[in-house]
Structure formats: C-alpha cells, structure tokens
Design a protein around this motif. Structure first.
Motif, short mmCIF file in Angstrom:
data_model
loop_
_atom_site.label_atom_id
_atom_site.label_comp_id
_atom_site.label_asym_id
_atom_site.label_seq_id
_atom_site.Cartn_x
_atom_site.Cartn_y
_atom_site.Cartn_z
N GLU A 60 43.80 -17.83 -0.32
CA GLU A 60 42.34 -17.65 -0.30
C GLU A 60 41.77 -18.67 0.67
O GLU A 60 42.00 -19.87 0.53
CB GLU A 60 41.76 -17.90 -1.71
N LEU A 61 41.02 -18.19 1.66
CA LEU A 61 40.48 -19.08 2.68
C LEU A 61 38.99 -19.32 2.45
O LEU A 61 38.24 -18.38 2.20
CB LEU A 61 40.67 -18.48 4.08
N SER A 62 38.59 -20.57 2.60
CA SER A 62 37.17 -20.89 2.58
C SER A 62 36.55 -20.36 3.87
O SER A 62 37.27 -20.00 4.82
CB SER A 62 36.97 -22.41 2.50
N ASP A 63 35.24 -20.31 3.93
CA ASP A 63 34.57 -19.87 5.16
C ASP A 63 34.97 -20.75 6.33
O ASP A 63 35.21 -20.26 7.43
CB ASP A 63 33.04 -19.89 4.99
N GLU A 64 35.04 -22.06 6.09
CA GLU A 64 35.42 -22.99 7.17
C GLU A 64 36.87 -22.77 7.59
O GLU A 64 37.19 -22.80 8.78
CB GLU A 64 35.21 -24.44 6.75
N GLU A 66 38.49 -19.98 7.45
CA GLU A 66 38.48 -18.72 8.21
C GLU A 66 37.99 -18.97 9.65
O GLU A 66 38.57 -18.45 10.61
CB GLU A 66 37.59 -17.70 7.51
N ARG A 67 36.94 -19.76 9.81
CA ARG A 67 36.44 -20.09 11.16
C ARG A 67 37.49 -20.83 11.96
O ARG A 67 37.71 -20.53 13.15
CB ARG A 67 35.16 -20.93 11.06
N GLN A 68 38.14 -21.80 11.34
CA GLN A 68 39.16 -22.57 12.05
C GLN A 68 40.37 -21.70 12.41
O GLN A 68 40.97 -21.87 13.48
CB GLN A 68 39.58 -23.78 11.23
N ARG A 70 40.33 -18.43 13.03
CA ARG A 70 39.93 -17.59 14.16
C ARG A 70 39.88 -18.40 15.46
O ARG A 70 40.26 -17.90 16.52
CB ARG A 70 38.59 -16.93 13.87
N SER A 100 43.39 -9.40 10.70
CA SER A 100 43.40 -10.40 11.78
C SER A 100 44.33 -10.01 12.92
O SER A 100 44.09 -10.37 14.07
CB SER A 100 43.80 -11.77 11.25
#
Length: 190
Positions: A60-64, A66-68, A70, A100
């Motif tokens: 489970e990825l946090s929003d941050e 996920e941003r990192q 990408r 992804s």
C-alpha cells in the motif's frame, strides 16, 4: 553453458520487471554483460538518492510514495534515453507492476522498447526471498498479494517468462532468443 545468440544490430532499451526476488537484478546484470556497449540501469538507485523525505515503499503506497515512485520511473526513462542516444544498449531493471507498466512504457515514446516480465511461481519467489540477505516481503502472504497484482492487474505487454525452473543464464538465453516477442512500441500500450 550459455548459448550464443545473435544480438540486436543497434542499441536498444530492454525493461525488465517482476516481483521482488524474481531474479531481476541477476538477470539484468547477466543480460547487460552480453552486449558490447551496455548499461545496467537499476531504477531503485533513484529512490535511494533521496536523503531526506524518502517515502517507504510497500504494498500500500501513500500519496507521497506514489509520487516518488512515478518520479523514479520518469528519471530512469530519461537516463535510459541519454545512454541510448550515446550508443549504449540499456537494460533498465525495476519493479513496475499493475497499470504503472503501461505508464512507464509511455515514458519511452516514441522509441521502441523491449519489455520482459519475469514471473516465476510465487512459491519460487518465496524460496528465493528466504535465501536472500535483504527482505522485501513481511511474509509469504505478501508474496501472494504482489503476485496477484502482477498476474491480474499488470497489462500483458512484452515477453512474460516463467523463470521458475531457469537459471539466470538460461533466462538471458530465452530473452535474447525471443527479443522480438518483447518489443513494445513506446507509444502503444495495447
């Protein structure tokens, strides 16, 4: 003993993905060594470069996170383009699962790309994980969770190889023999 396979005539980009402990690093290094001018691009190095503020990666990825993640994919694709332009074959290895994978393929447009997905049986992944010094999974159920994402949510792009019974050298031989099956045009994901 490794089979002598005809290498592509011009530099190319080969993206190797799969689960943690699927053999990506070992296979990517062995594959890279087969080319006369080549680069083993390890996507995770870009995550490790973040000294302060690095988000934890997991199922489970946090929003941050996920941003990192990408950002890491975009940086790796940019580096691969630069090496390719300089005449190197690039073997980019990273964990790219689920939707992804199609997004990452878009980063390579308009250049052609070869995608190889290593997908050994989850029991083999769990056994390999048990034999490694580093830990990527909390337990065997985590291996099954990631395997489900790989097999049910990851688009069927490129060459998918069940490497359960293959050595790294045999896997490289398979990749080189079937490289045309791995070709994905950067602008086309389906």
């Amino acid at each position: 003993m490794t089979t002598r396979t005809r290498l592509p005539g011009s530099p190319s980009i080969i993206l190797i993905t799969g689960l943690m402990a699927a053999g990506k690093s070992t296979v990517a290094q062995a594959l890279t060594e087969r080319f006369p001018r080549s680069v083993h691009l390890r996507g995770d190095v870009f995550r490790r470069m973040i000294v302060s503020g690095r988000a934890e990666m997991g199922f489970e990825l946090s929003d941050e996170a996920e941003r990192q993640l990408r950002l890491r994919y975009r940086i790796a694709a940019a580096a691969a383009h630069l090496y390719l332009h300089a005449g190197f074959t690039v073997v980019h290895q990273d964990i790219i699962l689920g939707p992804s994978l199609a997004e990452v393929v878009q980063h390579y447009a308009p250049r052609p790309l070869h995608v190889v997905v290593l997908c050994p049986d989850p029991a083999v992944v769990a056994a390999r994980e048990a034999g490694r010094a580093k830990r990527g999974y909390q337990d065997t159920s985590a291996v099954l969770d990631f395997d489900r994402v790989l097999r049910t949510e990851t688009p069927r792009l490129g060459l998918w190889l069940d490497t359960s019974g293959l050595t790294a050298a045999e896997t490289v031989d398979q990749i080189l023999a079937r490289l045309s099956d791995a070709r994905v045009d950067g602008g086309s994901t389906g």
